[in-house]
Design a protein around this motif. Structure first.
Motif, mmCIF file in Angstrom:
data_model
loop_
_atom_site.group_PDB
_atom_site.id
_atom_site.type_symbol
_atom_site.label_atom_id
_atom_site.label_comp_id
_atom_site.label_asym_id
_atom_site.label_seq_id
_atom_site.Cartn_x
_atom_site.Cartn_y
_atom_site.Cartn_z
ATOM 1 N N VAL A 1 8.374 0.546 6.387
ATOM 2 C CA VAL A 1 7.541 1.454 5.420
ATOM 3 C C VAL A 1 8.661 1.923 4.994
ATOM 4 C CG1 VAL A 1 6.023 2.919 5.584
ATOM 5 C CG2 VAL A 1 5.814 0.883 6.444
ATOM 6 N N ALA A 2 8.821 2.381 3.665
ATOM 7 C CA ALA A 2 8.901 3.580 2.643
ATOM 8 C C ALA A 2 8.288 5.200 3.095
ATOM 9 C CB ALA A 2 9.518 3.158 1.518
ATOM 10 N N ALA A 3 9.847 5.638 3.226
ATOM 11 C CA ALA A 3 9.194 7.342 3.442
ATOM 12 C C ALA A 3 10.006 8.211 2.285
ATOM 13 C CB ALA A 3 9.564 7.518 4.402
ATOM 14 N N LEU A 4 9.109 8.249 1.612
ATOM 15 C CA LEU A 4 9.767 10.103 0.697
ATOM 16 C C LEU A 4 9.158 11.472 1.617
ATOM 17 C CD1 LEU A 4 8.915 7.214 -1.391
ATOM 18 C CD2 LEU A 4 9.847 8.253 -3.209
ATOM 19 N N ALA B 1 3.297 0.113 2.827
ATOM 20 C CA ALA B 1 4.468 -0.437 2.310
ATOM 21 C C ALA B 1 5.635 1.506 1.784
ATOM 22 C CB ALA B 1 5.030 -0.523 1.084
ATOM 23 N N VAL B 2 4.138 1.929 1.408
ATOM 24 C CA VAL B 2 5.350 3.965 1.147
ATOM 25 C C VAL B 2 4.228 4.625 1.384
ATOM 26 C CG1 VAL B 2 6.296 5.084 -1.132
ATOM 27 C CG2 VAL B 2 6.076 2.748 -0.811
ATOM 28 N N GLN B 3 5.111 5.658 1.699
ATOM 29 C CA GLN B 3 4.325 6.770 2.220
ATOM 30 C C GLN B 3 5.233 8.108 1.880
ATOM 31 O OE1 GLN B 3 0.774 7.345 3.868
ATOM 32 N NE2 GLN B 3 1.787 9.612 2.607
ATOM 33 N N ILE C 1 0.946 -1.194 0.004
ATOM 34 C CA ILE C 1 0.155 0.200 0.248
ATOM 35 C C ILE C 1 0.396 1.436 -0.385
ATOM 36 C CG2 ILE C 1 -1.928 1.291 1.639
ATOM 37 C CD1 ILE C 1 -2.953 -1.943 1.882
ATOM 38 N N ALA C 2 0.461 2.357 -0.719
ATOM 39 C CA ALA C 2 1.771 3.919 -0.725
ATOM 40 C C ALA C 2 0.463 4.879 -1.025
ATOM 41 C CB ALA C 2 2.044 3.426 -2.381
ATOM 42 N N ASP C 3 0.645 5.539 -0.128
ATOM 43 C CA ASP C 3 -0.221 7.002 -0.244
ATOM 44 C C ASP C 3 0.787 7.989 -0.394
ATOM 45 O OD1 ASP C 3 -2.509 8.672 1.210
ATOM 46 O OD2 ASP C 3 -0.890 9.104 2.199
ATOM 47 N N LEU C 4 0.217 9.540 -1.195
ATOM 48 C CA LEU C 4 1.439 9.899 -2.249
ATOM 49 C C LEU C 4 1.532 11.402 -1.671
ATOM 50 C CD1 LEU C 4 0.126 9.949 -5.792
ATOM 51 C CD2 LEU C 4 2.254 9.500 -4.983
ATOM 52 N N ALA D 1 12.817 -6.802 0.868
ATOM 53 C CA ALA D 1 12.381 -6.920 2.266
ATOM 54 C C ALA D 1 10.920 -7.308 2.846
ATOM 55 C CB ALA D 1 12.809 -5.789 3.032
ATOM 56 N N ARG D 2 10.440 -6.603 2.715
ATOM 57 C CA ARG D 2 8.702 -6.626 3.520
ATOM 58 C C ARG D 2 8.245 -7.849 2.196
ATOM 59 N NH1 ARG D 2 5.081 -3.471 4.176
ATOM 60 N NH2 ARG D 2 3.788 -4.060 3.349
#
Length: 392
Positions: A180-183, A92-94, A58-61, A172-173
């Motif tokens: 969790v990946a953060a950008l 997974a990504v935020q 799951i990823a949120d922009l 890794a997941r």
């Protein structure tokens, strides 16, 4: 004289206590008033929905969590996002965006660039460094430094600046790690402080997405909520070209329609609308026209559907699911993503821990598993893998 001295002591103690209360209690009170979780989540997810949800990346922009005075890596009883809740929600990504200026009396219709700035007061209450008092660039860098610090303190949070780093998190997941990946992104490029050289400086600080405007017109051009309705200025054109040359992903969420048109005509790279709704589904000033969204989608762009009522015309999870379904039916499944605007002074029916309710609502809305997988994160992750630099 003794009475006067006693009064002065009492006044001093009272003022000290008042200031202490403001600094200790103020940040929490401010955030509790701004970032609420209210509304109908819908029925509890079925075992089948939970099974599908557990298999998603799951990823949120868009989330503005770095603005607030609390730890991202500790569970909080306020706001909508922190690392434990992201893990609970199987994120997974935020993308974390840095808010640097917000006009007093902020609204969706018209805001003056000369209005008072509420972030200045918030920065003082939250004891930001002195450099942030009169520099929007310093505010962006300070929030970026906070994310760097949080990532260094937790093995479950990775600051990602390249596609290779994102691949490592996803691998890794796959191996069972809850990471969790953060950008990093900007909420408006007034964070440049009017200096094109700061684009490189922000890139070096880890920023990989930059939005052009927020709630007011700036040196780059007109805001969707400003006074001019103008397009890109010459400075704005030069900034967009420089961002694009560096591989920075460009977000036009709060840009005027003319700015969006100008950017589409200026560069070939696909754009992001990180948090929005669809005008044809929810006819509010916050949402740009379906015609512009269609042009962005046709170019391979990404549309992040917001979780708050002004974006989706409803206060429950079903309204978010309806907006997503409209986007898929109108612009194609590959263009639609999540763009919650969590911790952005909005009320949402779910926080990061509740995302299984959205998965369930999408299933109930008639989406098939692959469509759910795409909009819940697959599209965003694909976009990032394609448009982040290969390596640092």
């Amino acid at each position: 004289m003794a009475i006067i001295r006693s009064l002065l002591v009492i006044i001093t103690l009272a003022m000290t206590a008042l200031l202490a209360a403001i600094y200790i209690m103020g940040p929490g009170l401010l955030e509790n008033a701004q970032n609420k979780v209210e509304g109908d989540k819908g029925p509890a997810p079925s075992p089948e929905a939970l099974e599908l949800h557990a298999s998603l990346d799951i990823a949120d922009l868009h989330a503005d969590t770095l603005l607030w005075y609390r730890s991202l890596i500790e569970r909080s009883d306020r706001g909508q996002v922190d690392l434990p809740r992201m893990i609970d929600g199987n994120m997974a990504v935020q993308m974390l965006t840095t808010v640097t200026k917000s006009p007093s009396g902020q609204n969706y219709d018209s805001n003056s660039a000369d209005a008072g700035d509420t972030i200045t007061l918030l920065a003082m209450v939250q004891r930001w460094p002195l450099a942030t008092r009169d520099s929007l660039f310093a505010r962006a860098v300070y929030q970026a430094e906070r994310l760097h610090k949080f990532a260094s303190q937790s093995n479950a949070l990775e600051l990602v600046t390249s596609s290779e780093e994102l691949k490592q998190v996803l691998k890794a997941r796959e191996g069972g790690s809850q990471v969790v990946a953060a950008l990093l992104g900007t909420e408006g490029s007034h964070a440049l402080d009017g200096d094109l050289a700061n684009i490189q400086q922000l890139y070096d600080a880890g920023f990989r997405m930059m939005s052009l405007q927020h709630f007011f017109d700036n040196k780059l051009g007109g805001s969707l909520h400003g006074e001019s309705n103008a397009g890109l200025t010459e400075f704005g054109r030069r900034a967009v070209v420089e961002m694009d040359a560096l591989g920075i992903m460009i977000d036009v969420s709060h840009s005027s329609p003319q700015v969006v048109d100008d950017v589409l005509n200026l560069i070939d790279s696909p754009l992001i609308v990180s948090h929005t709704g669809f005008k044809g589904h929810c006819d509010r000033k916050r949402n740009i026209s379906d015609a512009l969204i269609a042009r962005i989608a046709e170019r391979g762009g990404l549309i992040g559907v917001g979780f708050w009522s002004e974006a989706v015309c409803g206060e429950d999870v079903a309204a978010i699911a309806d907006a997503i379904a409209y986007g898929i039916n109108t612009f194609g499944v590959d263009a639609v993503a999540l763009g919650s605007d969590w911790d952005g002074a909005v009320t949402t029916p779910i926080d990061a821990s509740d995302l299984a309710y959205l998965t369930s609502a999408l299933i109930n809305r008639g989406l098939n598993p692959e469509e759910v997988r795409a909009v819940m994160g697959g599209n965003t992750i694909r976009y990032f893998l394609e448009h982040l630099p290969d390596t640092d």
